[in-house]
Design an enzyme around this catalytic site. Structure first.
Site, PDB file in Angstrom:
ATOM      1  N   GLU A  89      12.644  -8.042 -17.846  1.00 17.70           N
ATOM      2  CA  GLU A  89      12.344  -8.752 -19.094  1.00 17.70           C
ATOM      3  C   GLU A  89      13.500  -9.615 -19.593  1.00 17.70           C
ATOM      4  O   GLU A  89      13.283 -10.636 -20.238  1.00 17.70           O
ATOM      5  CB  GLU A  89      11.911  -7.756 -20.188  1.00 17.70           C
ATOM      6  CG  GLU A  89      12.992  -6.827 -20.744  1.00 17.70           C
ATOM      7  CD  GLU A  89      13.202  -5.547 -19.938  1.00 17.70           C
ATOM      8  OE1 GLU A  89      12.853  -5.539 -18.742  1.00 17.70           O
ATOM      9  OE2 GLU A  89      13.742  -4.571 -20.492  1.00 17.70           O
ATOM     10  N   GLY A 113      10.784   3.909 -17.491  1.00 17.99           N
ATOM     11  CA  GLY A 113       9.370   3.841 -17.098  1.00 17.99           C
ATOM     12  C   GLY A 113       9.199   4.064 -15.596  1.00 17.99           C
ATOM     13  O   GLY A 113       8.262   4.736 -15.146  1.00 17.99           O
ATOM     14  N   SER A 122      18.127 -11.639 -45.483  1.00 16.95           N
ATOM     15  CA  SER A 122      18.329 -11.538 -44.036  1.00 16.95           C
ATOM     16  C   SER A 122      16.984 -11.764 -43.330  1.00 16.95           C
ATOM     17  O   SER A 122      15.948 -11.902 -43.988  1.00 16.95           O
ATOM     18  CB  SER A 122      18.909 -10.173 -43.676  1.00 16.95           C
ATOM     19  OG  SER A 122      18.057  -9.166 -44.154  1.00 16.95           O
ATOM     20  N   SER A 123      17.011 -11.811 -42.034  1.00 17.18           N
ATOM     21  CA  SER A 123      15.802 -11.993 -41.208  1.00 17.18           C
ATOM     22  C   SER A 123      15.051 -13.290 -41.490  1.00 17.18           C
ATOM     23  O   SER A 123      13.830 -13.322 -41.435  1.00 17.18           O
ATOM     24  CB  SER A 123      14.822 -10.824 -41.390  1.00 17.18           C
ATOM     25  OG  SER A 123      15.460  -9.612 -41.161  1.00 17.18           O
ATOM     26  N   CYS A 143      12.782   0.774 -15.861  1.00 20.31           N
ATOM     27  CA  CYS A 143      13.920   1.677 -16.042  1.00 20.31           C
ATOM     28  C   CYS A 143      13.425   3.106 -16.296  1.00 20.31           C
ATOM     29  O   CYS A 143      12.901   3.709 -15.369  1.00 20.31           O
ATOM     30  CB  CYS A 143      14.845   1.151 -17.126  1.00 20.31           C
ATOM     31  SG  CYS A 143      16.538   1.704 -16.875  1.00 20.31           S
ATOM     32  N   HIS A 150      15.854  -4.315 -15.409  1.00 19.98           N
ATOM     33  CA  HIS A 150      15.112  -4.840 -16.568  1.00 19.98           C
ATOM     34  C   HIS A 150      14.720  -6.294 -16.314  1.00 19.98           C
ATOM     35  O   HIS A 150      15.467  -7.201 -16.685  1.00 19.98           O
ATOM     36  CB  HIS A 150      15.992  -4.778 -17.819  1.00 19.98           C
ATOM     37  CG  HIS A 150      16.253  -3.405 -18.303  1.00 19.98           C
ATOM     38  ND1 HIS A 150      15.570  -2.848 -19.358  1.00 19.98           N
ATOM     39  CD2 HIS A 150      17.125  -2.463 -17.885  1.00 19.98           C
ATOM     40  CE1 HIS A 150      16.012  -1.618 -19.570  1.00 19.98           C
ATOM     41  NE2 HIS A 150      16.959  -1.357 -18.696  1.00 19.98           N
TER      42      HIS A 150
HETATM   43  N1  GLN Z   1      17.748   6.860 -19.749  1.00 17.57           N
HETATM   44  C1  GLN Z   1      17.611   6.321 -18.435  1.00 17.57           C
HETATM   45  C2  GLN Z   1      18.950   6.180 -17.727  1.00 17.57           C
HETATM   46  O1  GLN Z   1      19.972   6.169 -18.343  1.00 17.57           O
HETATM   47  C3  GLN Z   1      16.887   4.998 -18.466  1.00 17.57           C
HETATM   48  C4  GLN Z   1      17.599   3.918 -19.206  1.00 17.57           C
HETATM   49  C5  GLN Z   1      16.723   2.765 -19.572  1.00 17.57           C
HETATM   50  O2  GLN Z   1      15.497   2.877 -19.615  1.00 17.57           O
HETATM   51  N2  GLN Z   1      17.326   1.640 -19.905  1.00 17.57           N
HETATM   52  O3  GLN Z   1      18.985   6.079 -16.522  1.00 17.57           O
END
Ligand code: GLN
Length: 537
Positions: free
Chosen positions: A512, A386, A15-16, A384, A510
């Site tokens: 990213e 963060g 795998s990988s 998020c 997000h």
């Molecule tokens: N745990 C947090 C929430 O549910 C942040 C989720 C995340 O960082 N994707 O709101």
């Protein structure tokens, strides 16, 4: 209507080996020759989607525009071919069975015994064909997860075996990726594992059209001939995939190996135009020859498995190239940041990112990292969880709310500055029930985010249950943490920024997930720029 052709990618030996990258590279090459193409991943596990899997088990959970929680390979697909994937692009055994079982309960098979063949295999085939016909694509590349010979992938192998005959000649091609190990004791490359793995495919009724050999050393013409002979493939359809410094070189290597032409030939599709790879080539050249260098710390709790942060790491690669800057990403275990040590551990970073996540473990370390970035004016991006940490830190240290927290972490906190969204209050099931997928957001005039994006209306993808508690909004704003991105329909706070700080942005979404080679994400590009300023380069 387009006569969609299908390419099936299987893997053998280990795998990988990088089936996802090979599939994405092939897709890129076909696309660069003018074909419309998508990539689909079939995952043989029984979870309905990877949404409830621990990142240590399965790496990052990638979220699509339509809110599907999917395998991280879909991230590669989007980054390489710059299209939006959807729920249809990732199918698991769990989802297949769920569909078949609910049809059975509905009475669709009345009188029949429901079996792996034909019912499960039919459902697999339906989902493979659907993605091509619904989107009227020229080519669908379907990657079968796992390794041939696994018990779990058998129904998939059987389904695509049947599909080859149903589709008729020249409408499908099989690409098999294997490993050619190098034995340093005898300085030899070994083809036996490849021969065995192709034999397993043959036992299952599949003759591959192309064999791609993953290798650490150049494969000689002799070895290619040998593989061709034992595996019944044309000599030019034995393709080497040698280890390279960056995955973004793989499409260029695959083009040198003519993987795209071989597949097009098998599919009886014209090999008319030269692939248009200018922009891609320029990107790889800048990536390999950057003029600058910055150090960015990424603080998270799954850092032992970097795949857990795949899209963030790749977004830095794209944003680095856009700034002709090598981003040296240091992964920092948040549990290791303590009040005594954090300042020293973070001292030489030019920017800090606090990563997404769930649950209490490592939370206090993340809050310390935010504090360091805020107090020392280090460029900061919180994604998020963060962003939620940035809000809690600000409340604790600048609003005097010492016990402020997210109610996810302490449900009895007297100051739930981050709180469960109203829409989540009645939710009982854990799978697929977060706030998922793309939502609009309006950015405030004059904000860093607005500057970075260069526009006011954005769409970004979400995956969370908790949100900024707007009951505290005024208090925050007065003290210098300003909501600068708002969902126009629900008023949810999606972005916060600090006044009096060179670059401090927290985003509930997000970014990213949407960064691609050809469209590096504006927030990451701007963060790297800020890191370069901080570094004085
Ligand atoms: N745990 C947090 C929430 O549910 C942040 C989720 C995340 O960082 N994707 O709101």
């Amino acid at each position: 209507m387009a006569n969609t052709k299908y390419v099936f990618v299987t893997g053998g030996v280990a795998s990988s080996l990088g089936k996802g990258i090979i599939s994405a590279s092939l897709a890129k090459l076909l696309q660069s020759r003018g074909y419309s193409v998508t990539i689909q991943k079939l995952d043989p596990y029984i979870n309905v989607d990877p949404g409830t899997l621990n990142p240590y088990e399965h790496g990052e959970c990638y979220v699509t525009e339509d809110g599907a929680e999917t395998d991280l390979d879909l991230g590669h697909y989007e980054r390489f071919i710059n299209i939006h994937t959807s729920q249809m692009n990732n199918v698991t055994t769990g989802r297949i069975y769920q569909t078949v079982i609910s049809k059975e309960r509905h009475g669709d098979y009345l009188g029949k015994t429901v079996q792996v063949i034909p019912h499960i295999t039919d459902e697999i085939k339906r989902r493979i064909k659907l993605i091509g016909t619904k989107n009227q694509l020229d080519v669908v590349i379907t990657e079968i997860g796992g390794t041939v010979g696994d018990i779990e992938s058998l129904p998939y192998i059987e389904a695509v075996r049947q599909l080859r005959w149903e589709l008729g000649p020249s409408n499908s091609a099989f690409v098999h990726l294997t490993l050619v190990p190098y034995l340093s004791a005898s300085s030899e490359l070994k083809t036996k594992p490849t021969q065995h793995s192709v034999k397993v495919l043959l036992e299952n009724g599949i003759q591959p059209d192309v064999v791609v050999l993953r290798t650490e050393h150049d494969i000689s013409a002799d070895i290619r001939r040998k593989v061709s002979l034992f595996c019944n493939v044309d000599p030019d359809a034995v393709v080497q995939s040698i280890d390279v410094k960056t995955i973004y070189e793989v499409p260029l290597l695959m083009q040198q190996e003519k993987l795209d032409s071989i597949v097009l030939r098998k599919l009886a599709l014209p090999i008319n135009e030269e692939p248009k790879l200018e922009a891609w080539r320029n990107f790889v050249t800048t990536l390999k020859n950057p003029h600058h260098h910055v150090k960015v710390g990424m603080v998270g709790k799954y850092v032992e498995l970097p795949d857990a942060y795949k899209s963030i790491m790749e977004a830095f690669v794209h944003a680095g190239a856009a700034n002709s800057c090598k981003v040296e990403l240091r992964l920092i275990q948040s549990e290791g940041l303590t009040p005594d040590s954090y300042a020293e551990q973070l001292a030489d970073l030019n920017a800090i990112l606090v990563a997404p996540g769930f649950g209490h473990r490592g939370l206090e370390g993340k809050i310390l990292a935010v504090r360091y970035a805020r107090e020392h004016k280090v460029p900061f991006l919180g994604i998020c969880l963060g962003m939620q940490c940035a809000v809690s830190e600000f409340a604790r240290n600048l609003l005097g709310l010492a016990e402020a927290n997210s109610s996810e972490m302490v449900d009895t906190t007297p100051h739930p500055v981050i709180d469960l969204m109203d829409s989540q209050k009645e939710v009982a099931d854990m799978g697929g029930t977060m706030r998922l997928g793309a939502y609009p957001c309006t950015l405030k005039e004059g904000s860093l985010a607005r500057d970075a994006y260069g526009r006011a209306e954005i769409h970004e993808r979400h995956r969370h249950r908790y949100e900024f508690n707007s009951a505290y909004a005024e208090q925050f704003e007065r003290a210098g943490m300003v909501p600068t991105g708002i969902n126009p329909a629900t008023n949810l706070v999606e972005v916060v920024e600090l006044t009096g700080h060179p670059w401090f942005v927290g985003v509930q979404f997000h970014p990213e997930y949407k960064s691609t080679v050809l469209n590096p994400h504006p927030l990451f590009v701007s963060l790297v720029k800020a890191a370069m300023e901080r570094a004085g380069v």
